[in-house]
Every structure is written in structure tokens, then in C-alpha cells.
Design a protein around this motif. Structure first.
Motif, short mmCIF file in Angstrom:
data_model
loop_
_atom_site.label_atom_id
_atom_site.label_comp_id
_atom_site.label_asym_id
_atom_site.label_seq_id
_atom_site.Cartn_x
_atom_site.Cartn_y
_atom_site.Cartn_z
N VAL A 1 0.87 -1.17 0.00
CA VAL A 1 0.00 0.00 0.00
C VAL A 1 0.91 1.22 0.00
O VAL A 1 1.75 1.36 0.88
N PHE A 2 0.75 2.08 -0.99
CA PHE A 2 1.63 3.23 -1.17
C PHE A 2 0.87 4.53 -0.92
O PHE A 2 -0.06 4.87 -1.64
N ASP A 3 1.27 5.21 0.14
CA ASP A 3 0.72 6.54 0.45
C ASP A 3 1.73 7.56 -0.07
O ASP A 3 2.78 7.76 0.56
N PRO A 4 1.47 8.22 -1.20
CA PRO A 4 2.47 9.09 -1.84
C PRO A 4 2.60 10.42 -1.12
O PRO A 4 2.14 11.46 -1.59
N VAL A 5 3.24 10.40 0.04
CA VAL A 5 3.32 11.58 0.90
C VAL A 5 4.15 12.67 0.22
O VAL A 5 5.33 12.48 -0.06
N MET A 6 3.51 13.80 -0.03
CA MET A 6 4.19 14.95 -0.63
C MET A 6 3.96 16.22 0.16
O MET A 6 4.82 17.08 0.24
N VAL A 7 2.78 16.34 0.75
CA VAL A 7 2.43 17.56 1.47
C VAL A 7 1.80 17.16 2.81
O VAL A 7 0.84 16.40 2.84
N ALA A 8 2.36 17.67 3.90
CA ALA A 8 1.81 17.39 5.22
C ALA A 8 0.53 18.17 5.43
O ALA A 8 0.22 19.11 4.70
N THR A 9 -0.23 17.78 6.44
CA THR A 9 -1.48 18.49 6.78
C THR A 9 -1.22 19.98 6.98
O THR A 9 -2.05 20.82 6.64
#
Length: 253
Positions: A106-114
Motif C-alpha cells: 500500500v503506497f501513500d504518496p506523501v508529498m504535502v503534510a497536513t
């Protein structure tokens, strides 16, 4: 004890959140609360809290690979969750490992934090192409989906993805599962009004990975993950003056 009675072994490849609300820390809490066995390959160390990210230091690709090797060669792994990667070199090393591993990803493409802080540069985003092809599910939020080219680009890639709608305005949150050749599947639920939503994406992706590692099919795994996130939002302890952490430890499903 029989092998089927053992907890699913879930490897989180992600960054560390010093405040405990997101990243590796959220993954460990989620996997543990859902009955899995959490392992980690830390990609980066961040200094952050409910107000935002103040410093990021990526580990070397070699160190990330060594952590993966240490877990896989001894404990084994049933599913992998990928979060913040920190650099294109790390993304490619992770892809190299997973191509030979043949495990659910499962890939969560984290680019921008909350908080709005950018956690991936252009080269890292380009390296995401390999990981999306390897993953059984990619879980972008609204700005991440836009950065990946939008729904049309994802369709061209043939990627299975869950478009998370929590960043869109409105009283109803709309998530959409898109699979090539299949009608999209939608979930809608009333928005839980809270500022304490730090780590929702990390939590959702690690929850889905835990369910998949247990042998649950994709759709019910997503439904279980969404239920866990909503319960954790409801149980938020109210820490921090900004986007505070959820209440993983208080969830009772």
C-alpha cells in the motif's frame, strides 16, 4: 500456535514524526491496535509538531535498504506500507527491494503534510511511478492526486488508487476507489469536525495494509481502514494548538 493464528507482519517504510501523530509512529500504533506486528524501515527523521515541520533529515538509501533486509530476512513480511520516502534515491532503493519481494504493498504518496509543508521534491515524485506500479493500492489526497497528474494521468498509468476527499471542503467526505476496467466505488460520510486530524493518511494506509496482510480483500480492507480512521478522529485527545494527533490508543472497533 499455528501460523494462521499469528499476527500479520506489516513493514512500514516511512519517516519519523517526532510528535507521534503521523509517520512511523502513527503506523506502529495503527498496526498494533489492529492486531498486527509492526516493523519499520525509517527513511527520514523529522522535527515536527501540530504546528508543522521545522526540519527534515533523510537517511541514506543504504541504511533504508539495510533496515528492510533485516526485517525481511528474519521476521518476514505479509504486507508493506510506504509513506514518506525523503529522496528519489530512497524511493528507487525501496522499489528495487519490492520488485524482488512479491508482497502486498500500500503506497501513500506523501508529498504535502497536513500543515502544508512539502515533503517530496520533483525527482522523488518522478520515482513514485515505479512504486505505484508495484502497489495493490495507492492512496493520494487531493493535492497529491493533482501533483501526480490527476485522474486522467492515473488512468493512463493503470494504477489502482483510493482518492481521499478529506481535503475537499464540505460537510461530507467523499473517497473514491478507482480500478482499471471497473466502475469506481464511492464512500461518503459526514465530516468529523476537528482540528486534530494529523496523520489521517498514514493511519489509513497502514490500517489497509494490516487488513490486507491478514488476508482480507481490498474493498473490505479499505472499509476497515476508514472505520479505524474515523474512530481515531473521534477519540482525539486534543493535544497541540494546531493540527493535533488522533486517538489511536482509544479506538475500540
Amino acid at each position: 500456535m499455528s501460523n494462521t493464528a499469528k499476527p500479520p507482519r506489516i513493514l512500514s517504510i516511512a519517516g519519523s514524526d517526532s510528535s507521534g501523530g503521523a509517520g512511523i509512529q502513527a503506523d506502529i500504533k495503527t498496526i498494533t491496535m489492529l492486531g498486527g506486528f509492526a516493523m519499520t524501515a525509517i527513511t527520514a527523521i523529522t522535527a515536527q509538531n501540530s504546528l508543522g515541520v521545522t526540519a527534515v533529515q533523510a537517511l541514506s538509501p543504504e541504511m533504508v535498504a539495510a533496515q528492510i533486509d533485516a526485517c525481511v530476512s528474519d521476521i518476514g513480511v505479509d504486507a508493506v506500507k510506504i509513506g514518506m520516502l525523503g529522496s528519489a534515491a530512497i524511493a528507487n532503493v525501496v522499489a528495487d527491494w519490492l520488485e524482488g519481494l512479491g508482497v502486498l504493498v500500500v503506497f501513500d504518496p506523501v508529498m504535502v503534510a497536513t500543515s502544508g509543508a512539502v515533503l517530496a521534491d520533483a525527482d522523488t515524485v518522478a520515482a513514485f511511478e515505479r512504486l505505484m506500479k508495484l502497489a495493490v493500492l495507492t492512496t493520494p489526497n487531493v493535492p497529491e492526486l493533482q501533483a501526480l497528474g490527476g485522474a486522467e494521468a492515473m488512468a493512463t498509468r493503470g494504477v489502482v488508487y483510493l482518492a481521499k476527499g478529506g481535503d475537499e471542503p464540505g460537510e461530507v467526505v467523499h473517497d473514491r476507489l478507482v480500478r482499471p476496467g471497473t466502475k469506481p466505488l464511492d464512500w461518503r460520510a459526514p465530516r468529523i469536525e476537528t482540528q486534530h486530524s494529523h496523520g489521517t493518511g498514514c493511519t489509513l494506509s497502514s490500517a489497509i495494509a494490516t487488513e490486507l496482510g491478514r488476508g482480507v480483500a481490498l474493498v473490505p480492507a479499505i472499509e476497515a481502514g476508514r472505520a479505524f480512521v474515523r474512530a481515531a478522529l473521534e477519540a482525539a485527545p486534543g493535544f497541540g494548538t494546531g493540527h493535533g494527533p488522533m486517538g489511536h490508543q482509544a479506538v475500540r472497533l
